[in-house]
Scaffold this motif. Structure first.
Motif, PDB file in Angstrom:
ATOM      1  N   GLY A  35       0.790  -1.231   0.000  1.00 14.72           N
ATOM      2  CA  GLY A  35       0.000   0.000   0.000  1.00 14.72           C
ATOM      3  C   GLY A  35       0.818   1.275   0.000  1.00 14.72           C
ATOM      4  O   GLY A  35       0.263   2.356  -0.207  1.00 14.72           O
ATOM      5  N   HIS A  36       2.137   1.192   0.253  1.00 10.36           N
ATOM      6  CA  HIS A  36       2.899   2.450   0.360  1.00 10.36           C
ATOM      7  C   HIS A  36       4.140   2.501  -0.538  1.00 10.36           C
ATOM      8  O   HIS A  36       4.574   3.580  -0.902  1.00 10.36           O
ATOM      9  CB  HIS A  36       3.302   2.703   1.810  1.00 10.36           C
ATOM     10  N   ARG A  37       4.711   1.360  -0.863  1.00  5.80           N
ATOM     11  CA  ARG A  37       5.903   1.300  -1.736  1.00  5.80           C
ATOM     12  C   ARG A  37       6.996   2.249  -1.245  1.00  5.80           C
ATOM     13  O   ARG A  37       7.658   2.934  -2.024  1.00  5.80           O
ATOM     14  CB  ARG A  37       5.536   1.619  -3.181  1.00  5.80           C
ATOM     15  N   ALA A  38       7.144   2.259   0.065  1.00  8.38           N
ATOM     16  CA  ALA A  38       8.080   3.202   0.679  1.00  8.38           C
ATOM     17  C   ALA A  38       9.525   2.959   0.256  1.00  8.38           C
ATOM     18  O   ALA A  38      10.340   3.886   0.267  1.00  8.38           O
ATOM     19  CB  ALA A  38       7.963   3.125   2.201  1.00  8.38           C
ATOM     20  N   CYS A  39       9.838   1.743  -0.132  1.00 11.52           N
ATOM     21  CA  CYS A  39      11.210   1.443  -0.560  1.00 11.52           C
ATOM     22  C   CYS A  39      11.631   2.307  -1.747  1.00 11.52           C
ATOM     23  O   CYS A  39      12.811   2.595  -1.912  1.00 11.52           O
ATOM     24  CB  CYS A  39      11.336  -0.031  -0.925  1.00 11.52           C
ATOM     25  N   LYS A  49      12.785   0.772  -7.698  1.00  7.88           N
ATOM     26  CA  LYS A  49      12.009   1.664  -8.567  1.00  7.88           C
ATOM     27  C   LYS A  49      10.708   0.966  -8.906  1.00  7.88           C
ATOM     28  O   LYS A  49      10.660  -0.264  -8.979  1.00  7.88           O
ATOM     29  CB  LYS A  49      12.783   1.971  -9.849  1.00  7.88           C
ATOM     30  N   TRP A  50       9.670   1.784  -9.097  1.00  8.56           N
ATOM     31  CA  TRP A  50       8.415   1.186  -9.530  1.00  8.56           C
ATOM     32  C   TRP A  50       8.346   1.287 -11.037  1.00  8.56           C
ATOM     33  O   TRP A  50       8.405   2.369 -11.609  1.00  8.56           O
ATOM     34  CB  TRP A  50       7.204   1.856  -8.874  1.00  8.56           C
ATOM     35  N   ASP A  51       8.267   0.124 -11.697  1.00  6.70           N
ATOM     36  CA  ASP A  51       8.175   0.050 -13.160  1.00  6.70           C
ATOM     37  C   ASP A  51       6.708   0.290 -13.524  1.00  6.70           C
ATOM     38  O   ASP A  51       5.867  -0.601 -13.389  1.00  6.70           O
ATOM     39  CB  ASP A  51       8.659  -1.334 -13.603  1.00  6.70           C
ATOM     40  N   LYS A  56       5.137  -3.033 -11.648  1.00 11.80           N
ATOM     41  CA  LYS A  56       5.891  -4.016 -10.868  1.00 11.80           C
ATOM     42  C   LYS A  56       7.134  -3.362 -10.265  1.00 11.80           C
ATOM     43  O   LYS A  56       7.704  -2.441 -10.873  1.00 11.80           O
ATOM     44  CB  LYS A  56       6.294  -5.151 -11.814  1.00 11.80           C
ATOM     45  N   LEU A  57       7.539  -3.863  -9.121  1.00 11.16           N
ATOM     46  CA  LEU A  57       8.755  -3.353  -8.492  1.00 11.16           C
ATOM     47  C   LEU A  57       9.983  -3.836  -9.263  1.00 11.16           C
ATOM     48  O   LEU A  57      10.036  -4.969  -9.725  1.00 11.16           O
ATOM     49  CB  LEU A  57       8.841  -3.839  -7.041  1.00 11.16           C
ATOM     50  N   SER A  58      10.945  -2.943  -9.382  1.00 15.53           N
ATOM     51  CA  SER A  58      12.245  -3.319  -9.923  1.00 15.53           C
ATOM     52  C   SER A  58      13.270  -3.096  -8.806  1.00 15.53           C
ATOM     53  O   SER A  58      13.219  -2.080  -8.111  1.00 15.53           O
ATOM     54  CB  SER A  58      12.504  -2.444 -11.150  1.00 15.53           C
TER      55      SER A  58
HETATM   56  S1  SF4 Z   1       9.770  -4.072  -0.912  1.00 18.79           S
HETATM   57 FE1  SF4 Z   1       7.671  -4.417  -1.624  1.00 18.79          FE
HETATM   58  S2  SF4 Z   1       6.470  -4.641   0.266  1.00 18.79           S
HETATM   59 FE2  SF4 Z   1       8.406  -3.669   0.814  1.00 18.79          FE
HETATM   60  S3  SF4 Z   1       8.012  -1.439   0.753  1.00 18.79           S
HETATM   61 FE3  SF4 Z   1       8.804  -2.066  -1.250  1.00 18.79          FE
HETATM   62  S4  SF4 Z   1       6.980  -2.445  -2.503  1.00 18.79           S
HETATM   63 FE4  SF4 Z   1       6.347  -2.470  -0.347  1.00 18.79          FE
END
Ligand code: SF4
Ligand code: SF4
Length: 100
Positions: A35-39, A49-51, A56-58
Motif C-alpha cells: 500500500g505504500h511502496r516506501a522502498c 524503482k516502480w516500473d 511491478k517493483l524493480s
Molecule cells: S519491498 Fe515491496 S512490500 Fe516492501 S516497501 Fe517495497 S513495494 Fe512495499
C-alpha cells in the motif's frame, strides 16, 4: 557545478558485489499489493524503482549502500515475511566506502 547522476555518485565508491546472489530478497509479485511502496523513496542509492509500464517493483542489489533503510521501512523485510529477507553481504563483499 554539474549535477552528478546516481550512477556517477555510486561510482565514487567501490563495490565488490555478488552479482548473482542478492543479500536482499523481495517478492516483486507480492509487492504489487503493497500500500505504500516506501522502498522506492527511502533508498539513498535508488535501488528500488516502480516500473510503471509493467506495474511491478524493480530492484537491483548491486550498488546497495547497506544502510538498512529498506529493512526499517518495509514491514515485510523487517519481519522476514515469506519471499523477503535482508542480510548483509557475505564477509568481505559489498560496498567499500571511499568517501565519507
Ligand atoms: S519491498 Fe515491496 S512490500 Fe516492501 S516497501 Fe517495497 S513495494 Fe512495499
Ligand atoms: S540497504 Fe539502503 S542502500 Fe541498500 S537497498 Fe536498502 S535502502 Fe537501499
Amino acid at each position: 557545478m554539474k549535477r552528478l547522476s546516481m550512477d556517477d555518485r555510486l561510482a565514487k565508491n567501490r563495490f565488490d558485489s555478488d552479482d548473482h546472489n542478492s543479500h536482499i530478497l523481495v517478492d516483486k509479485e507480492a509487492c504489487r499489493s503493497c500500500g505504500h511502496r516506501a522502498c522506492t523513496y527511502c533508498c539513498p542509492a535508488e535501488r528500488y524503482k516502480w516500473d510503471t509500464i509493467n506495474d511491478k517493483l524493480s530492484f537491483d542489489h548491486v550498488g546497495c549502500l547497506e544502510c538498512g533503510n529498506c529493512r526499517l521501512i518495509c514491514e515485510r523485510l523487517n519481519q522476514g515475511a515469506e519471499g523477503y529477507s535482508w542480510n548483509y553481504p557475505g564477509q568481505g563483499i559489498g560496498i567499500i566506502f571511499r568517501e565519507g
